[in-house]
Motif scaffolding. Structure first.
Motif, PDB file in Angstrom:
ATOM      1  N   SER A   1       0.830  -1.205   0.000  1.00 53.61           N
ATOM      2  CA  SER A   1       0.000   0.000   0.000  1.00 53.61           C
ATOM      3  C   SER A   1       0.864   1.255   0.000  1.00 53.61           C
ATOM      4  N   VAL A   2       0.236   2.358  -0.382  1.00 53.88           N
ATOM      5  CA  VAL A   2       0.942   3.629  -0.409  1.00 53.88           C
ATOM      6  C   VAL A   2       1.313   4.074   1.000  1.00 53.88           C
ATOM      7  N   GLU A   3       0.484   3.703   1.997  1.00 55.47           N
ATOM      8  CA  GLU A   3       0.809   4.053   3.380  1.00 55.47           C
ATOM      9  C   GLU A   3       2.088   3.363   3.843  1.00 55.47           C
ATOM     10  N   GLN A   4       2.252   2.091   3.462  1.00 55.02           N
ATOM     11  CA  GLN A   4       3.437   1.350   3.869  1.00 55.02           C
ATOM     12  C   GLN A   4       4.699   1.928   3.253  1.00 55.02           C
ATOM     13  N   VAL A   5       4.632   2.262   1.961  1.00 56.68           N
ATOM     14  CA  VAL A   5       5.805   2.840   1.287  1.00 56.68           C
ATOM     15  C   VAL A   5       6.144   4.197   1.899  1.00 56.68           C
ATOM     16  N   ARG A   6       5.127   4.947   2.276  1.00 53.78           N
ATOM     17  CA  ARG A   6       5.372   6.246   2.894  1.00 53.78           C
ATOM     18  C   ARG A   6       6.143   6.103   4.199  1.00 53.78           C
ATOM     19  N   THR A   7       5.826   5.094   4.986  1.00 54.45           N
ATOM     20  CA  THR A   7       6.556   4.881   6.241  1.00 54.45           C
ATOM     21  C   THR A   7       8.001   4.482   5.976  1.00 54.45           C
ATOM     22  N   TRP A   8       8.251   3.762   4.881  1.00 53.78           N
ATOM     23  CA  TRP A   8       9.632   3.382   4.543  1.00 53.78           C
ATOM     24  C   TRP A   8      10.443   4.596   4.090  1.00 53.78           C
ATOM     25  N   LEU A   9       9.793   5.508   3.389  1.00 56.36           N
ATOM     26  CA  LEU A   9      10.501   6.680   2.877  1.00 56.36           C
ATOM     27  C   LEU A   9      10.849   7.677   3.976  1.00 56.36           C
ATOM     28  N   ARG A  10      10.037   7.718   5.007  1.00 55.83           N
ATOM     29  CA  ARG A  10      10.231   8.721   6.044  1.00 55.83           C
ATOM     30  C   ARG A  10      11.086   8.186   7.178  1.00 55.83           C
ATOM     31  N   GLY A  11      11.699   9.103   7.892  1.00 54.03           N
ATOM     32  CA  GLY A  11      12.574   8.728   8.999  1.00 54.03           C
ATOM     33  C   GLY A  11      13.257   9.959   9.568  1.00 54.03           C
ATOM     34  N   GLU A  12      14.231   9.712  10.398  1.00 54.63           N
ATOM     35  CA  GLU A  12      14.947  10.821  11.043  1.00 54.63           C
ATOM     36  C   GLU A  12      15.778  11.591  10.025  1.00 54.63           C
ATOM     37  N   PRO A  13      15.702  12.943  10.041  1.00 55.98           N
ATOM     38  CA  PRO A  13      16.569  13.733   9.154  1.00 55.98           C
ATOM     39  C   PRO A  13      18.038  13.397   9.400  1.00 55.98           C
ATOM     40  N   GLY A  14      18.794  13.273   8.323  1.00 52.77           N
ATOM     41  CA  GLY A  14      20.201  12.914   8.417  1.00 52.77           C
ATOM     42  C   GLY A  14      20.470  11.474   8.040  1.00 52.77           C
ATOM     43  N   THR A  15      19.459  10.605   8.122  1.00 55.93           N
ATOM     44  CA  THR A  15      19.623   9.226   7.682  1.00 55.93           C
ATOM     45  C   THR A  15      19.473   9.158   6.166  1.00 55.93           C
ATOM     46  N   THR A  16      19.895   8.050   5.570  1.00 52.07           N
ATOM     47  CA  THR A  16      19.846   7.897   4.117  1.00 52.07           C
ATOM     48  C   THR A  16      19.060   6.648   3.742  1.00 52.07           C
ATOM     49  N   LEU A  17      18.680   6.571   2.469  1.00 48.28           N
ATOM     50  CA  LEU A  17      17.986   5.393   1.962  1.00 48.28           C
ATOM     51  C   LEU A  17      18.375   5.145   0.518  1.00 48.28           C
ATOM     52  N   SER A  18      18.078   3.927   0.066  1.00 50.00           N
ATOM     53  CA  SER A  18      18.259   3.553  -1.340  1.00 50.00           C
ATOM     54  C   SER A  18      16.887   3.399  -1.967  1.00 50.00           C
ATOM     55  N   LEU A  19      16.748   3.849  -3.207  1.00 59.49           N
ATOM     56  CA  LEU A  19      15.464   3.835  -3.883  1.00 59.49           C
ATOM     57  C   LEU A  19      15.623   3.176  -5.246  1.00 59.49           C
ATOM     58  N   SER A  20      14.777   2.178  -5.521  1.00 58.64           N
ATOM     59  CA  SER A  20      14.792   1.487  -6.809  1.00 58.64           C
ATOM     60  C   SER A  20      13.477   1.742  -7.521  1.00 58.64           C
ATOM     61  N   PHE A  21      13.547   1.982  -8.844  1.00 61.61           N
ATOM     62  CA  PHE A  21      12.329   2.276  -9.603  1.00 61.61           C
ATOM     63  C   PHE A  21      12.512   1.902 -11.063  1.00 61.61           C
ATOM     64  N   GLU A  22      11.373   1.798 -11.731  1.00 62.06           N
ATOM     65  CA  GLU A  22      11.349   1.588 -13.177  1.00 62.06           C
ATOM     66  C   GLU A  22      10.882   2.880 -13.834  1.00 62.06           C
ATOM     67  N   ARG A  23      11.519   3.213 -14.962  1.00 57.92           N
ATOM     68  CA  ARG A  23      11.165   4.446 -15.667  1.00 57.92           C
ATOM     69  C   ARG A  23      10.890   4.129 -17.122  1.00 57.92           C
ATOM     70  N   GLU A  24       9.810   4.719 -17.617  1.00 62.77           N
ATOM     71  CA  GLU A  24       9.445   4.480 -19.007  1.00 62.77           C
ATOM     72  C   GLU A  24      10.547   4.974 -19.938  1.00 62.77           C
ATOM     73  N   GLY A  25      10.935   4.111 -20.873  1.00 65.47           N
ATOM     74  CA  GLY A  25      11.998   4.441 -21.813  1.00 65.47           C
ATOM     75  C   GLY A  25      13.378   4.043 -21.356  1.00 65.47           C
ATOM     76  N   VAL A  26      13.486   3.526 -20.104  1.00 61.26           N
ATOM     77  CA  VAL A  26      14.779   3.097 -19.559  1.00 61.26           C
ATOM     78  C   VAL A  26      14.696   1.597 -19.275  1.00 61.26           C
ATOM     79  N   ASP A  27      15.645   0.848 -19.792  1.00 60.56           N
ATOM     80  CA  ASP A  27      15.654  -0.600 -19.573  1.00 60.56           C
ATOM     81  C   ASP A  27      16.121  -0.925 -18.159  1.00 60.56           C
ATOM     82  N   GLY A  28      15.494  -1.941 -17.577  1.00 62.46           N
ATOM     83  CA  GLY A  28      15.918  -2.420 -16.272  1.00 62.46           C
ATOM     84  C   GLY A  28      15.453  -1.529 -15.132  1.00 62.46           C
ATOM     85  N   ILE A  29      16.024  -1.813 -13.976  1.00 53.84           N
ATOM     86  CA  ILE A  29      15.673  -1.095 -12.751  1.00 53.84           C
ATOM     87  C   ILE A  29      16.769  -0.098 -12.403  1.00 53.84           C
TER      88      ILE A  29
END
Length: 285
Positions: free
Chosen positions: A191-219
């Protein structure tokens, strides 16, 4: 061995000079001790009864939840069952008393404070309610199908907006289909709520983000995206209409909303003065 003679001397003095007898002393001491016991009992017994009244149903609820988690024929989500049970209990009282989950509490705090720790992404996708309804439709159409049946492939979490100075500067764009946040995999049932909790956190911490984009092969994977304090603006628009009338679009009432409105009014006042070459100011909003 020194206390007994001292006590005997005290009792002797009391018997010699006091108009009361030793038996009277014992009666007084016994009455005082008994009164103390009664006072303590009067305070503790109601509290003990109250605890007993609460302990039994709470223990029973915990036992039922444990049995379901361990012995039910299919896998269950104890947290969801707990929340539904609490909501059912509160709904029997009145329409206004509600249970606020951890996620709901965080959203409430965010709406009041007007800020949160995140990467500056606005995402859209299926909510928990939508996914549950989809699952019910699948189960009703296929009664023998397990509840783990995947929902339709059209479900996806996509970027609706990427704020400059945050995720946009690290490569996120509108329309990107998110497939992972750190070690979390995003599926059709996320759900969108679950992804939102993963994206948010304490300022200063980092995360990795994977996505698919139209016109770009692979992830595409972006690493070390820093979380920062994101401030939500309640005044989305402030502009002049005509004849010295200004328009302010106020979408919320967070802690800084008043200051934003004052700044918007000051801006519109200056715009009105410039438009009339200093002859007329802002006539209204």
């Amino acid at each position: 061995k020194f206390l007994i003679p001292a006590w005997q001397k005290i009792v002797g003095i009391f018997a010699k000079y006091s108009p009361f007898s030793f038996k009277t002393l014992l009666v007084v001491l016994s009455s005082a001790f008994g009164g103390a016991i009664l006072a303590v009992s009067a305070f503790l017994i109601p509290a003990y009864i109250q605890v007993e009244r609460l302990t039994e149903p709470v223990t029973l609820f915990e036992t039922i939840l444990t049995d379901l988690d361990q012995s039910y024929v299919e896998e269950i989500n104890p947290q969801k069952l707990f929340e539904k049970g609490v909501n059912a209990m509160l709904s029997s009282l009145d329409p206004y008393t509600e249970f606020e989950s951890r996620i709901d509490a965080a959203e409430m705090t965010e709406s009041v404070s007007g800020k949160y720790g995140g990467v500056g992404l606005i995402i859209r996708g299926p909510t928990n309610a939508v996914i549950e309804n989809q699952q019910k439709m699948i189960d009703n159409a296929n009664p023998k199908t397990s509840t783990t049946t995947t929902t339709p492939k059209k479900n996806a979490i996509r970027v609706a907006a990427a704020m400059e100075g945050y995720a946009f500067d690290y490569g996120c764009r509108v329309g990107d289909k998110l497939v992972g946040v750190d070690d979390h995999v995003i599926t059709e049932q996320t759900s969108v709520e679950q992804v939102r909790t993963w994206l948010r956190g304490e300022p200063g911490t980092t995360l990795s983000l994977s996505f698919e984009r139209e016109g770009v092969d692979g992830i595409v994977t972006l690493t070390d995206i820093p979380r920062a304090e994101i401030r939500l603006r309640d005044v989305k628009l402030a502009t002049m209409l005509e004849d010295g009338i200004g328009y302010i679009q106020l979408t919320g009432f967070a802690q800084g909303a008043g200051q934003e409105v004052r700044s918007a009014v000051y801006k519109l006042q200056n715009m009105a003065l410039e438009a009339s070459n200093g002859r007329e100011g802002l006539k209204g909003l």
